[in-house]
Scaffold this motif. Structure first.
Motif, PDB file in Angstrom:
ATOM      1  N   VAL A 157       0.836  -1.206   0.000  1.00 12.60           N
ATOM      2  CA  VAL A 157       0.000   0.000   0.000  1.00 12.60           C
ATOM      3  C   VAL A 157       0.871   1.256   0.000  1.00 12.60           C
ATOM      4  O   VAL A 157       0.653   2.183  -0.788  1.00 12.60           O
ATOM      5  CB  VAL A 157      -0.938   0.005   1.227  1.00 12.60           C
ATOM      6  CG1 VAL A 157      -1.632   1.363   1.364  1.00 12.60           C
ATOM      7  CG2 VAL A 157      -1.981  -1.093   1.107  1.00 12.60           C
ATOM      8  N   ARG A 158       1.875   1.266   0.850  1.00 17.49           N
ATOM      9  CA  ARG A 158       2.694   2.472   1.001  1.00 17.49           C
ATOM     10  C   ARG A 158       3.513   2.769  -0.247  1.00 17.49           C
ATOM     11  O   ARG A 158       3.687   3.927  -0.625  1.00 17.49           O
ATOM     12  CB  ARG A 158       3.620   2.320   2.200  1.00 17.49           C
ATOM     13  CG  ARG A 158       4.462   3.565   2.454  1.00 17.49           C
ATOM     14  CD  ARG A 158       5.080   3.548   3.807  1.00 17.49           C
ATOM     15  NE  ARG A 158       5.690   4.825   4.137  1.00 17.49           N
ATOM     16  CZ  ARG A 158       6.225   5.120   5.316  1.00 17.49           C
ATOM     17  NH1 ARG A 158       6.201   4.220   6.274  1.00 17.49           N
ATOM     18  NH2 ARG A 158       6.768   6.294   5.524  1.00 17.49           N
ATOM     19  N   HIS A 159       4.029   1.733  -0.908  1.00 18.51           N
ATOM     20  CA  HIS A 159       4.910   1.948  -2.055  1.00 18.51           C
ATOM     21  C   HIS A 159       4.200   1.754  -3.395  1.00 18.51           C
ATOM     22  O   HIS A 159       4.849   1.718  -4.447  1.00 18.51           O
ATOM     23  CB  HIS A 159       6.110   1.006  -1.964  1.00 18.51           C
ATOM     24  CG  HIS A 159       6.964   1.259  -0.750  1.00 18.51           C
ATOM     25  ND1 HIS A 159       6.865   0.511   0.399  1.00 18.51           N
ATOM     26  CD2 HIS A 159       7.897   2.210  -0.509  1.00 18.51           C
ATOM     27  CE1 HIS A 159       7.728   0.971   1.299  1.00 18.51           C
ATOM     28  NE2 HIS A 159       8.359   1.996   0.776  1.00 18.51           N
ATOM     29  N   HIS A 160       2.856   1.597  -3.367  1.00 20.90           N
ATOM     30  CA  HIS A 160       2.051   1.486  -4.586  1.00 20.90           C
ATOM     31  C   HIS A 160       2.560   0.337  -5.458  1.00 20.90           C
ATOM     32  O   HIS A 160       2.784   0.496  -6.666  1.00 20.90           O
ATOM     33  CB  HIS A 160       2.059   2.803  -5.372  1.00 20.90           C
ATOM     34  CG  HIS A 160       1.600   3.970  -4.578  1.00 20.90           C
ATOM     35  ND1 HIS A 160       1.943   5.277  -4.880  1.00 20.90           N
ATOM     36  CD2 HIS A 160       0.820   4.055  -3.473  1.00 20.90           C
ATOM     37  CE1 HIS A 160       1.404   6.100  -3.997  1.00 20.90           C
ATOM     38  NE2 HIS A 160       0.716   5.372  -3.148  1.00 20.90           N
ATOM     39  N   ARG A 161       2.682  -0.833  -4.834  1.00 18.22           N
ATOM     40  CA  ARG A 161       3.133  -2.031  -5.544  1.00 18.22           C
ATOM     41  C   ARG A 161       2.013  -3.070  -5.536  1.00 18.22           C
ATOM     42  O   ARG A 161       1.242  -3.167  -4.566  1.00 18.22           O
ATOM     43  CB  ARG A 161       4.369  -2.617  -4.862  1.00 18.22           C
ATOM     44  CG  ARG A 161       5.557  -1.649  -4.769  1.00 18.22           C
ATOM     45  CD  ARG A 161       6.331  -1.607  -6.046  1.00 18.22           C
ATOM     46  NE  ARG A 161       6.906  -2.900  -6.375  1.00 18.22           N
ATOM     47  CZ  ARG A 161       8.056  -3.361  -5.863  1.00 18.22           C
ATOM     48  NH1 ARG A 161       8.743  -2.623  -4.981  1.00 18.22           N
ATOM     49  NH2 ARG A 161       8.530  -4.530  -6.229  1.00 18.22           N
ATOM     50  N   PRO A 162       1.888  -3.888  -6.574  1.00 23.97           N
ATOM     51  CA  PRO A 162       0.898  -4.970  -6.542  1.00 23.97           C
ATOM     52  C   PRO A 162       1.246  -5.989  -5.463  1.00 23.97           C
ATOM     53  O   PRO A 162       2.406  -6.146  -5.084  1.00 23.97           O
ATOM     54  CB  PRO A 162       0.996  -5.583  -7.943  1.00 23.97           C
ATOM     55  CG  PRO A 162       1.726  -4.578  -8.774  1.00 23.97           C
ATOM     56  CD  PRO A 162       2.619  -3.824  -7.848  1.00 23.97           C
TER      57      PRO A 162
END
Length: 338
Positions: A157-162
């Motif tokens: 969530v924090r690093h916008h990763r799947p």
């Protein structure tokens, strides 16, 4: 951490809990033989930890009186439990008397944690949203997810990763899923993650306690502007299919009506002027609920302390009428004279 070192530290944790620990007991707790327990005790002595050996039939090991441990050696699960406990206590108002003590305690714990674990916990605390307002104790029974799942999803969530994971649906179906997570939400003792499901080409919400094997995947995504994860979870829960579909019009603004209802049970929409049952009676709002039982709704409607009109179902209208009759009958009764 290599397994022998982890077991030596586990031995130290067992001994610092106090009292005498027998060698067979320690061997069983550590999953090793008794000779290995004695070797681990020797390792602690080499580290200047005052481990005392007690001989005899009921002998074993203990720490010397007055020995103090170095500050804070916490596992991932322990650190997460402590920090989330402090956060939940502050939000529920349980630590108001302690002032800033809970905040300073959390800061001290954070400073002594390993950098890897500290970053993951920062990601969790920075991406977590609550549906209950501060000062409100969370209702419902708590259902804790796996620590690894929670930290991995928070990192995504924090690093916008799947994030990829295995999921068990409410009906028992098991699937492999991929999600572009927008936010973590704590609601009524449960944890949710909401975001875009690339396979379904739509926004989905998943319960973390039904997830396993969560792992951050390669790639990145851009979350939508202004997306409110907590509001999305509440809307999804309120719109889930149930046995009864209820529609009620209540006098008042949407904000006022929503504040009088438990979070996550209703979809509230303010109606245009003049859409109420009687012209000139001010603003009205439509409340839609999907529930499995109707018997608890009369009390909820009465607690609104607002004029309302039941659009559907007729069964709810009959239950409200019966409830009103019981209340009127109880109000007319007089206590017997002594």
């Amino acid at each position: 951490m290599p397994r022998p070192i982890a077991r030596v530290l586990t031995l130290l944790e067992l001994l610092q809990s106090g009292g005498l620990r027998t060698v067979p007991e320690l061997a069983d707790r550590l999953g090793v033989d008794e000779r290995t327990v004695r070797r681990y005790a020797g390792h602690l002595l080499d580290l200047d930890v005052p481990v005392e050996s007690v001989r005899g039939r009921h002998g074993g090991y203990r720490l010397a009186p007055g020995y103090r441990m170095p500050p804070l050696m916490l596992s991932d699960d322990e650190a997460l439990a402590v920090l989330l406990g402090l956060l939940a206590g502050r939000r529920a108002g349980l630590m108001a008397a302690a002032g800033t003590a809970s905040e300073t305690a959390a800061a001290k714990i954070r400073r002594v944690l390993p950098e890897r674990l500290g970053r993951r916990l920062d990601a969790l605390l920075g991406s977590l949203a609550f549906t209950a307002p501060p000062g409100t104790a969370p209702p419902g029974t708590s259902t804790a997810p796996e620590t690894g799942v929670l930290l991995s999803v928070a990192d995504a969530v924090r690093h916008h990763r799947p994030v990829g994971f295995r999921y068990v649906a409410a009906d028992g179906r098991r699937t492999e899923r991929t999600l572009h997570p927008y936010g973590l939400v704590a609601h009524a003792g449960k944890w949710y993650v909401t975001g875009m499901d690339p396979e379904a080409d739509g926004e989905r919400t998943f319960r973390l306690d039904r997830m396993a094997g969560a792992r951050v995947l390669a790639g990145s995504f851009a979350p939508p502007e202004g997306f409110d994860p907590a509001e999305h979870v509440l809307s999804g829960l309120a719109g889930a299919p149930h046995r009864h579909e209820v529609t009620v019009r209540v006098q008042g603004s949407a904000e006022d009506v929503r504040a009088r209802l438990p979070a996550g049970i209703a979809i509230v929409e303010e109606l245009p002027p003049g859409a109420g049952p009687d012209p000139g009676t001010g603003r009205w709002s439509r409340v839609e609920l999907r529930v499995d039982r109707l018997d608890w709704l009369p009390a909820v409607l009465a607690s609104l302390d607002r004029p309302f009109v039941i659009d559907r179902p007729d069964e709810l209208r009959e239950l409200v009428t019966a409830c009103a009759a019981r209340l009127a009958d109880a109000a007319r009764r007089r206590p017997p004279r002594a």
